[in-house]
Design an enzyme around this catalytic site. Structure first.
Site, PDB file in Angstrom:
ATOM      1  N   LYS A 197       0.843  -1.201   0.000  1.00 41.22           N
ATOM      2  CA  LYS A 197       0.000   0.000   0.000  1.00 41.22           C
ATOM      3  C   LYS A 197       0.877   1.249   0.000  1.00 41.22           C
ATOM      4  O   LYS A 197       0.624   2.215  -0.722  1.00 41.22           O
ATOM      5  CB  LYS A 197      -0.920  -0.006   1.230  1.00 41.22           C
ATOM      6  CG  LYS A 197      -2.018  -1.065   1.138  1.00 41.22           C
ATOM      7  CD  LYS A 197      -2.795  -1.259   2.430  1.00 41.22           C
ATOM      8  CE  LYS A 197      -3.806  -2.396   2.269  1.00 41.22           C
ATOM      9  NZ  LYS A 197      -4.549  -2.721   3.471  1.00 41.22           N
TER      10      LYS A 197
ATOM     11  N   GLN B 113      -4.976  -1.197   9.540  1.00 44.87           N
ATOM     12  CA  GLN B 113      -4.799  -2.536   8.961  1.00 44.87           C
ATOM     13  C   GLN B 113      -5.357  -3.602   9.901  1.00 44.87           C
ATOM     14  O   GLN B 113      -5.066  -3.615  11.094  1.00 44.87           O
ATOM     15  CB  GLN B 113      -3.297  -2.773   8.689  1.00 44.87           C
ATOM     16  CG  GLN B 113      -2.981  -4.085   7.999  1.00 44.87           C
ATOM     17  CD  GLN B 113      -3.546  -4.183   6.583  1.00 44.87           C
ATOM     18  OE1 GLN B 113      -3.690  -3.188   5.887  1.00 44.87           O
ATOM     19  NE2 GLN B 113      -3.888  -5.387   6.164  1.00 44.87           N
TER      20      GLN B 113
ATOM     21  N   ASP C 107     -11.231   2.966   3.943  1.00 45.64           N
ATOM     22  CA  ASP C 107     -11.739   1.598   3.790  1.00 45.64           C
ATOM     23  C   ASP C 107     -13.267   1.559   3.713  1.00 45.64           C
ATOM     24  O   ASP C 107     -13.833   0.542   3.325  1.00 45.64           O
ATOM     25  CB  ASP C 107     -11.326   0.760   5.013  1.00 45.64           C
ATOM     26  CG  ASP C 107     -10.057  -0.038   4.775  1.00 45.64           C
ATOM     27  OD1 ASP C 107      -9.870  -0.516   3.651  1.00 45.64           O
ATOM     28  OD2 ASP C 107      -9.275  -0.193   5.727  1.00 45.64           O
TER      29      ASP C 107
HETATM   30  N1  GUN Z   1      -7.000  -6.663   6.021  1.00 45.14           N
HETATM   31  C1  GUN Z   1      -7.302  -7.426   4.947  1.00 45.14           C
HETATM   32  N2  GUN Z   1      -7.927  -6.694   4.012  1.00 45.14           N
HETATM   33  C2  GUN Z   1      -8.017  -5.446   4.511  1.00 45.14           C
HETATM   34  C3  GUN Z   1      -8.569  -4.233   3.995  1.00 45.14           C
HETATM   35  O1  GUN Z   1      -9.109  -4.151   2.890  1.00 45.14           O
HETATM   36  N3  GUN Z   1      -8.457  -3.154   4.818  1.00 45.14           N
HETATM   37  C4  GUN Z   1      -7.891  -3.225   6.049  1.00 45.14           C
HETATM   38  N4  GUN Z   1      -7.845  -2.111   6.773  1.00 45.14           N
HETATM   39  N5  GUN Z   1      -7.382  -4.325   6.553  1.00 45.14           N
HETATM   40  C5  GUN Z   1      -7.448  -5.426   5.771  1.00 45.14           C
END
Ligand code: GUN
Length: 283
Positions: free
Chosen positions: A50, A94, A117
């Site tokens: 990311k 996350q 998100d």
């Molecule tokens: N963990 C696995 N997929 C995601 C996601 O799309 N966003 C976040 N914040 N954590 C994750």
């Protein structure tokens, strides 16, 4: 039939390039902050990806790496500081969090306008009511982008989504319903999964079990989307779909890697850019 293998990497590169060009013309660059708590090795890889993608399109990227033993108050205070900081446009916590921290205590504390998100109650509620949230969860949004790019019509289609997580299955079922598809949201307690998936025009596997969706669970010519990212004992990444057999029966299939995964990150970047524009009054 042999399926068309959808190139998620290529679609995502196109989206990222478009954003990169727009960002070049901005004096103040969008800033994405990612909070990562503890030492989950898969999360560390995702967070690095990311960060790299954000930098590639010209964003500022901040990673707040907190130790495993971070307390609830410390994490709340980190989120609040990022909420208050006008230079931060998107905040991502996350998941999963270490066991002693409950994600529901934190996701709603992220300001809805910075919630890249789309996981907090305001944005999720807007999505489920068919209204416009500030952000739509990245993986479901990426899957819709795949359908759009491949010109796959959703209206009137029967779609089985396997997995009812807040991250993928639930928001995806809402989005597909809004596209006038008939959605079957299956999960671990579903009794007759094979009967349901076999009558479906599209099957989306988001279960987190390597090779879970087998060839005898789909009909000839079905469209198959694989959301799984599983790591086998050798560290190899595998999906939730038994690719080698299903590729011979489906009409479209997403591979793992280079399928849905790159789209998820592209949508994160896209959401950050959209939030930036809203915050700057550019919309
Ligand atoms: N963990 C696995 N997929 C995601 C996601 O799309 N966003 C976040 N914040 N954590 C994750």
């Amino acid at each position: 039939m042999t399926a068309k293998i959808i190139n998620g990497k290529e679609i995502s590169e196109k989206i990222l390039n478009e954003i990169k060009i727009k960002v070049e013309n901005l004096d103040i660059k969008p800033t994405l902050a990612v909070i990562s708590v503890g030492n989950n090795s898969a999360s560390e890889i995702y967070v690095r990806n990311k960060e790299n993608r954000a930098k590639e399109v010209g964003f500022n990227s901040i990673v707040k790496k907190l130790p495993e033993e971070t307390s609830k108050d410390e994490l709340l205070s980190t989120i609040e500081k990022l909420n208050q900081n006008p230079d931060i446009n998107g905040i991502l916590l996350q998941l999963p969090l270490p066991k002693h921290l409950n994600e529901k205590d934190f996701l709603d504390k992220i300001s809805p306008i910075k919630d890249v998100d789309g996981f907090n109650t305001y944005n999720a509620g807007k999505l489920f009511k068919g209204e416009t949230p500030y952000a739509i969860p990245c993986t479901p949004k990426g899957i819709l982008k795949i359908f759009e790019e491949e010109k796959i019509e959703l209206e009137g289609k029967t779609i089985t989504v396997i997995g009812r997580s807040n991250i993928v299955g639930k928001p995806l079922s809402a989005l597909l319903t809004m596209k006038n598809a008939t959605v079957i949201l299956a999960h671990s307690k579903t009794k007759n999964l094979k009967e349901l998936s076999k009558i479906s025009d599209i099957v989306i596997a988001a279960v987190g079990k390597s090779g879970f969706l087998k060839e005898d669970m789909i009909k000839e010519g079905a469209i198959v989307i694989d959301v799984g990212i599983n790591r086998d004992n050798d560290g190899k990444i595998t999906g939730d779909v038994d690719f080698d057999t299903i590729v011979k029966k489906a009409s479209f299939i997403t591979p793992v890697p280079k399928g849905v995964g790159p789209l998820t990150i592209a949508m994160l970047i896209s959401n950050t850019y959209e939030l930036y524009k809203i915050q700057k009054g550019l919309e």
